[in-house]
Design an enzyme around this catalytic site. Structure first.
Site, PDB file in Angstrom:
ATOM      1  N   ASN A  98      -1.453  -5.844  10.846  1.00 45.03           N
ATOM      2  CA  ASN A  98      -2.547  -4.999  11.343  1.00 45.03           C
ATOM      3  C   ASN A  98      -3.611  -5.788  12.107  1.00 45.03           C
ATOM      4  O   ASN A  98      -4.688  -5.262  12.379  1.00 45.03           O
ATOM      5  CB  ASN A  98      -3.209  -4.262  10.171  1.00 45.03           C
ATOM      6  CG  ASN A  98      -3.779  -2.930  10.594  1.00 45.03           C
ATOM      7  OD1 ASN A  98      -3.239  -2.261  11.468  1.00 45.03           O
ATOM      8  ND2 ASN A  98      -4.879  -2.522   9.966  1.00 45.03           N
ATOM      9  N   ARG A  99      -3.313  -7.034  12.452  1.00 37.63           N
ATOM     10  CA  ARG A  99      -4.267  -7.856  13.209  1.00 37.63           C
ATOM     11  C   ARG A  99      -3.631  -8.541  14.417  1.00 37.63           C
ATOM     12  O   ARG A  99      -4.281  -9.367  15.053  1.00 37.63           O
ATOM     13  CB  ARG A  99      -4.868  -8.949  12.301  1.00 37.63           C
ATOM     14  CG  ARG A  99      -5.624  -8.443  11.074  1.00 37.63           C
ATOM     15  CD  ARG A  99      -6.933  -7.743  11.418  1.00 37.63           C
ATOM     16  NE  ARG A  99      -7.691  -7.424  10.219  1.00 37.63           N
ATOM     17  CZ  ARG A  99      -7.525  -6.321   9.496  1.00 37.63           C
ATOM     18  NH1 ARG A  99      -6.613  -5.418   9.857  1.00 37.63           N
ATOM     19  NH2 ARG A  99      -8.274  -6.105   8.420  1.00 37.63           N
ATOM     20  N   GLU A 123       0.879  -1.183   0.000  1.00 38.06           N
ATOM     21  CA  GLU A 123       0.000   0.000   0.000  1.00 38.06           C
ATOM     22  C   GLU A 123       0.909   1.222   0.000  1.00 38.06           C
ATOM     23  O   GLU A 123       1.374   1.683   1.035  1.00 38.06           O
ATOM     24  CB  GLU A 123      -0.946  -0.054   1.205  1.00 38.06           C
ATOM     25  CG  GLU A 123      -1.880  -1.265   1.132  1.00 38.06           C
ATOM     26  CD  GLU A 123      -2.764  -1.454   2.361  1.00 38.06           C
ATOM     27  OE1 GLU A 123      -2.786  -0.556   3.234  1.00 38.06           O
ATOM     28  OE2 GLU A 123      -3.433  -2.504   2.446  1.00 38.06           O
ATOM     29  N   GLU A 129      -7.506   5.585   5.328  1.00 39.00           N
ATOM     30  CA  GLU A 129      -7.706   4.555   4.287  1.00 39.00           C
ATOM     31  C   GLU A 129      -8.123   5.267   3.004  1.00 39.00           C
ATOM     32  O   GLU A 129      -9.223   5.813   2.928  1.00 39.00           O
ATOM     33  CB  GLU A 129      -8.796   3.582   4.726  1.00 39.00           C
ATOM     34  CG  GLU A 129      -8.985   2.394   3.838  1.00 39.00           C
ATOM     35  CD  GLU A 129      -7.993   1.276   4.125  1.00 39.00           C
ATOM     36  OE1 GLU A 129      -7.342   0.822   3.155  1.00 39.00           O
ATOM     37  OE2 GLU A 129      -7.877   0.853   5.295  1.00 39.00           O
TER      38      GLU A 129
END
EC number: 3.5.1.15
Length: 319
Positions: free
Chosen positions: A71-72, A25, A179
């Site tokens: 991210n988890r 990203e 985002e």
């Protein structure tokens, strides 16, 4: 408005801007690398702003992650895992990030983290809120939304009793997800990068105004609260057998009503939405969520109101 109804909040002195939590990203990757070389744009009086590349190995390979989704994994179990040789890279990295910017949930944790993400979905410049009672962050989002108007800046509230995210930014007292899309993985689009850059700028401007003693009266914002993740239709072998319908594709944040088309099989069968209330889908056809068995997220609209706030740093100067 009487002064007694103002809520004093501690000043925000330590801020981080994370990029590369997902290594493909690229808007956040490019911005953070730029700010590490030349950070004047993000510096503000009275606070430290630290740009930080969260998943450098994934960035180097231009992939979402190496072993698991960074991210988890910011939950107590992973943050407390014993470091052994075969521990997933992202779990080890989460512990390092928690050490630098946390510990999560402690007084020593960073005040604010902006975590910069891209989506392949048509979500525009979205702000992600983790706590519906976080007056400071709601006030900041209100400020950012007004600064960007008339351009839309939706707010996604990911507070949910059973859907736990354990995000990288949750190390901070005030976690902010940014985002921005649509942008393909491994690609940088100038318009998307610029949108992200403006969101960070306005957020930092708000923090400076707050720290300088400006009061922010009560405000109300519209948010989209996450309700449910919806998977693609699958066969007995767990293979996807229908794709996002053309009328749903790119319609993030738009109302979805009973009978509206959701999916289309390759035989031409339309699978419609069955529901007794209007929902607002987002993360529609997100590329990274195929592995998570998620075609889109259902949200509902609601209002959140933040209290009148000011920085408590001025208390010592007032009689």
């Amino acid at each position: 408005m009487t002064s007694s109804s103002v809520v004093d909040k501690p000043p925000v002195r330590r801020v981080a801007v994370f990029g590369g939590t997902h290594g493909n990203e690229l808007s956040g990757v490019f911005l953070v690398k730029h700010w590490q070389e030349n950070g004047a744009e993000i510096q503000r009086t009275g606070m430290e702003v630290k740009p930080f590349l969260t998943n450098p190995r994934a960035v180097k390979k231009c992939t979402r992650y190496i072993d698991c989704d960074l991210n988890r994994v910011f939950d107590p179990d992973n943050l407390g895992r014993t470091v052994v040789e075969d521990i997933p890279y992202e779990v080890r990295r989460a512990q390092e990030i928690n050490h630098i910017f946390g510990p999560k949930g402690s007084d020593d944790a960073y005040d604010l983290i902006f975590d910069l993400h891209n989506t392949t979905s048509n979500m525009g410049g979205t702000l992600i809120l983790e706590n519906s009672r976080d007056d400071f962050t709601i006030q900041m989002f209100h400020y950012i939304k007004n600064a960007l108007a008339p351009e839309r800046c939706p707010v996604l509230l990911i507070e949910h009793p059973s859907l736990k995210y354990a995000t990288t930014r949750s190390v901070a007292k005030h976690p902010v997800g940014v985002e921005v899309g649509p942008q393909p993985q491994g690609v940088v689009r100038a318009d998307i990068l610029d949108k992200m850059r403006k969101i960070v700028k306005h957020g930092l401007d708000f923090v400076q105004l707050f720290n300088e003693g400006n009061e922010f009266p009560p405000c109300t914002i519209e948010v989209f609260k996450i309700m449910e993740k919806v998977d693609y239709p699958r066969n007995k072998n767990d293979e996807v057998i229908a794709i996002i319908h053309p009328k749903l594709q790119d319609q993030d944040w738009q109302p979805l009503n009973n009978g509206d088309p959701l999916f289309l099989t390759l035989d031409g069968e339309v699978i419609a939405y069955k529901g007794d209330c209007t929902v607002y889908p987002t993360f529609i056809n997100e590329a990274a969520y195929y592995e998570k068995k998620q075609a889109f997220v259902k949200t509902v609209k609601m209002k959140l109101t933040a209290k009148h706030i000011r920085s408590s740093v001025l208390d010592q100067n007032t009689s």
